[in-house]
Enzyme design. Structure first.
Site, PDB file in Angstrom:
ATOM      1  N   THR A 141     -10.399  -7.378   8.771  1.00  0.00           N
ATOM      2  CA  THR A 141     -11.474  -6.639   8.111  1.00  0.00           C
ATOM      3  C   THR A 141     -10.934  -5.743   7.008  1.00  0.00           C
ATOM      4  O   THR A 141     -11.674  -5.303   6.143  1.00  0.00           O
ATOM      5  CB  THR A 141     -12.250  -5.773   9.117  1.00  0.00           C
ATOM      6  N   SER A 187      -3.031   1.541   8.578  1.00  0.00           N
ATOM      7  CA  SER A 187      -3.979   2.552   9.053  1.00  0.00           C
ATOM      8  C   SER A 187      -3.407   3.282  10.271  1.00  0.00           C
ATOM      9  O   SER A 187      -2.304   3.789  10.227  1.00  0.00           O
ATOM     10  CB  SER A 187      -5.332   1.907   9.360  1.00  0.00           C
ATOM     11  N   HIS A 188      -4.153   3.331  11.381  1.00  0.00           N
ATOM     12  CA  HIS A 188      -3.737   4.104  12.552  1.00  0.00           C
ATOM     13  C   HIS A 188      -2.888   3.293  13.517  1.00  0.00           C
ATOM     14  O   HIS A 188      -2.566   3.767  14.614  1.00  0.00           O
ATOM     15  CB  HIS A 188      -4.970   4.631  13.285  1.00  0.00           C
ATOM     16  N   ASP A 190      -3.174   6.888   6.861  1.00  0.00           N
ATOM     17  CA  ASP A 190      -3.606   6.660   5.480  1.00  0.00           C
ATOM     18  C   ASP A 190      -4.871   7.449   5.153  1.00  0.00           C
ATOM     19  O   ASP A 190      -5.463   7.260   4.088  1.00  0.00           O
ATOM     20  CB  ASP A 190      -3.826   5.179   5.204  1.00  0.00           C
ATOM     21  N   ARG A 218      -9.486   7.617   8.336  1.00  0.00           N
ATOM     22  CA  ARG A 218     -10.245   7.952   9.544  1.00  0.00           C
ATOM     23  C   ARG A 218     -10.177   9.454   9.765  1.00  0.00           C
ATOM     24  O   ARG A 218      -9.221  10.115   9.366  1.00  0.00           O
ATOM     25  CB  ARG A 218      -9.686   7.227  10.767  1.00  0.00           C
ATOM     26  N   GLU A 222     -19.072   4.123  10.477  1.00  0.00           N
ATOM     27  CA  GLU A 222     -18.829   3.174  11.555  1.00  0.00           C
ATOM     28  C   GLU A 222     -18.293   3.884  12.785  1.00  0.00           C
ATOM     29  O   GLU A 222     -17.719   4.969  12.697  1.00  0.00           O
ATOM     30  CB  GLU A 222     -17.869   2.077  11.111  1.00  0.00           C
ATOM     31  N   GLU A 223     -18.466   3.245  13.919  1.00  0.00           N
ATOM     32  CA  GLU A 223     -18.168   3.850  15.213  1.00  0.00           C
ATOM     33  C   GLU A 223     -16.702   4.197  15.385  1.00  0.00           C
ATOM     34  O   GLU A 223     -16.348   5.034  16.215  1.00  0.00           O
ATOM     35  CB  GLU A 223     -18.612   2.897  16.328  1.00  0.00           C
ATOM     36  N   SER A 224     -15.829   3.583  14.580  1.00  0.00           N
ATOM     37  CA  SER A 224     -14.393   3.826  14.715  1.00  0.00           C
ATOM     38  C   SER A 224     -13.918   4.946  13.804  1.00  0.00           C
ATOM     39  O   SER A 224     -12.790   4.930  13.320  1.00  0.00           O
ATOM     40  CB  SER A 224     -13.617   2.535  14.417  1.00  0.00           C
TER      41      SER A 224
END
Length: 558
Positions: A43, A153-154, A317, A320, A403-405
């Protein structure tokens, strides 16, 4: 299943050997015939580990060449904005990319200080570069820019990632990533034939331009956040950058806008030895995880709360966010999204276009639906992945995408686009603005929403499946679900397409008045993910999850 060491401090055994991870990047050569070692865009870009031969020099050479060819075919002639996060593999991968891009006569803009660059800062740079003289955004035309962010990312410290952002500034759409991945895999087996300029020569090339990312982004933040309100209220905001790319941005934000921001843990360490272990037993820098953030929460509860009114976090990054409030802990991302939506659409942004919508993924909480309905805001539901918000944010169809994340972005105060990728910095600042303007922190406002809209229980579980069953998800239809009730309530909808844009979910969502579940396959593992929520009770949620597995297995012919 939660690991036994979840929430506990990382031990020496949990830490990576940085030298080994880096040397494997150069020494290990992927097998193009092994699906696990080929280029694969999920994604949000290609991700992997040098230790698993899924993120190595060969991959970055091939992907960089494929991007250079793709942008040329697309007529993108402006500069490519390039940044990296703090993962051990990000530095080597960025150097490789520069070697290939310069060999392709691409103008590359890197940070003038040699600093890390957050994902949203690249998006912001692309969009401001591509703005027309009248302030509108351009899709087409001469000199348009695009970008690359080198980040997983995470994800854990072993991992690397490589994301391409086209001229719209956000995650590339499927047609772009498929074309890039296919071409990269053609090149993978003979990556040494790809033309490169040695790094020591490439970095001195006039094609490599220095750009002050930090000042460019921070100077524009006043267009999206009400700093006057924060400053006059005296709200004290703590920030934990989780050893990530935003670490040097907060002091400048503090200085430029006269705020009271304190950086709680300013360390940058590619092993992330200061983290507590996440739910699955791995070091993962997720600012919305109660396990990954437990060390911070313990520090705050031990006395550090005396310095702050609330604390925000960002991942490596900075795409989030996480919000931590006194007497509450880490907020559920769904709950904070709902608070932001009610605040922003409830009169805090009078300059936003009339009728603009609220964007949410279909696996985000239905609390958002109830909040949006209560304030008369149009709801635009899309499949999983922030790429589905790129065009709606770009055009102003939605003013907010979440988004939920724990990913979100929203428009500038005057209604123009800010970023079309997730921005973890502005949600943290918005939490301070919300507190300043309402006199209540986001957790307190969430409790008020519960009183108005009801309490919900939300969970995601992963279920083992086969490769054949994973493929069947794409062909699911509503008729494949034979059940008529879920947790004792009549089923009201069976969805395989998103109501907001008609795009395929790659799975299915089933709803009742007070319950829902959604199921979709993992892109990297032989599992499928079930997201579920109940406004009835925790017991009802357990029942939804139990019945969901049975419904999905029957639909897949398991």
């Amino acid at each position: 299943m939660v690991a036994n060491n979840a929430g506990k401090p990382a031990t020496q055994d949990d830490l990576i050997d940085v030298d080994e991870v880096t040397s494997r990047y150069y020494d290990a050569v992927p097998d193009p015939d092994d699906p696990a070692q080929r280029v694969s865009f999920g994604t949000s870009g290609h991700r992997g580990s040098s230790l698993k031969t899924s993120f190595n020099e060969a991959h970055i050479v091939a992907i960089s060449q494929a991007i250079a060819e793709y942008r040329k075919k697309a007529g993108v002639t402006g500069p490519l904005y390039l940044g990296r996060d703090t993962h051990a593999l990000s530095g080597p991968a960025m150097k490789t990319a520069i070697e290939v891009l310069v060999a392709n006569d691409v103008t590359v803009r890197i940070d003038s200080r040699g600093d890390f660059v957050p994902t949203p800062v690249i998006s912001h740079a692309i969009l401001t570069h591509n703005r027309a003289a009248d302030g509108s955004q351009r899709f087409k035309g001469e000199g348009l820019a695009d970008g690359i962010v080198v980040t997983p990312s995470h994800n854990p410290p072993t991992d690397g990632g490589f994301k391409y952002d086209p001229v719209t500034g956000g995650p590339a759409p499927a047609e772009a990533t498929e074309a890039i991945a296919n071409r990269a895999n053609e090149l993978l087996g003979h990556f040494r034939d790809v033309k490169r300029v040695p790094y020591e020569e490439a970095i001195k090339s006039p094609l490599v331009e220095r750009f002050d990312y930090r000042d460019h982004y921070v100077s524009d933040l006043g267009d999206v956040i009400d700093f006057d309100a924060i400053r006059s209220s005296g709200v004290r905001l703590g920030i934990d950058p989780l050893g990530g790319a935003s670490v040097n941005y907060w002091p400048l934000i503090n200085e430029k806008y006269g705020l009271s921001i304190g950086v709680v843990r300013p360390e940058v360490d590619p092993t992330w030895r200061f983290m507590t272990i996440d739910h699955d037993g791995k070091i993962r820098m997720d600012p919305s995880s109660q396990y990954a953030m437990k060390g911070l929460v313990d520090e705050l509860n031990a006395g550090a709360w005396s310095k702050y009114d609330l604390v925000g976090g960002t991942d490596p990054d900075a795409d989030r966010h996480g919000i931590v409030c006194p007497d509450w802990g880490v907020m559920n991302p769904n709950h904070y999204l709902a608070v932001c939506i009610e605040y922003l659409f409830g009169g805090a942004r009078p300059g936003w276009p009339e009728g603009t919508g609220v964007g949410k993924t279909l696996v985000s909480s239905s609390l958002i639906d109830r909040v949006a309905a209560s304030i008369g805001a149009k709801l635009v539901e899309v499949p999983v992945g922030f790429k589905w918000f790129v065009d709606p944010l770009f055009t102003g169809e939605v003013a907010f995408g979440g988004e939920e994340s724990s990913g979100m972005s929203f428009l500038r105060r005057d209604g123009r686009v800010w970023t079309t990728d997730k921005d973890g910095i502005i949600p943290d600042l918005l939490a301070a603005e919300i507190t300043a303007k309402t006199g209540k922190n986001p957790a307190q406002l969430h409790q008020e929403q519960v009183a108005k809209f009801g309490e919900s229980w939300y969970r995601r579980v992963d279920t083992s499946t086969t490769l054949e069953q994973k493929r069947k998800f794409a062909g699911l239809t509503p008729e494949a679900v034979s059940a008529t009730t879920l947790a004792g309530e009549p089923i009201t909808a069976k969805l395989t397409e998103a109501p907001g844009n008609g795009a395929a979910l790659g799975g299915i969502k089933v709803t009742t008045k007070n319950n829902w579940f959604a199921a979709r396959p993992s892109g990297t593992e032989n599992i499928y993910k079930i997201y579920a929520e109940s406004f009835a009770s925790p017991e009802a949620l357990d029942q939804v999850l139990e019945e969901a597995t049975d419904v999905v297995d029957k639909a897949l012919g398991a």
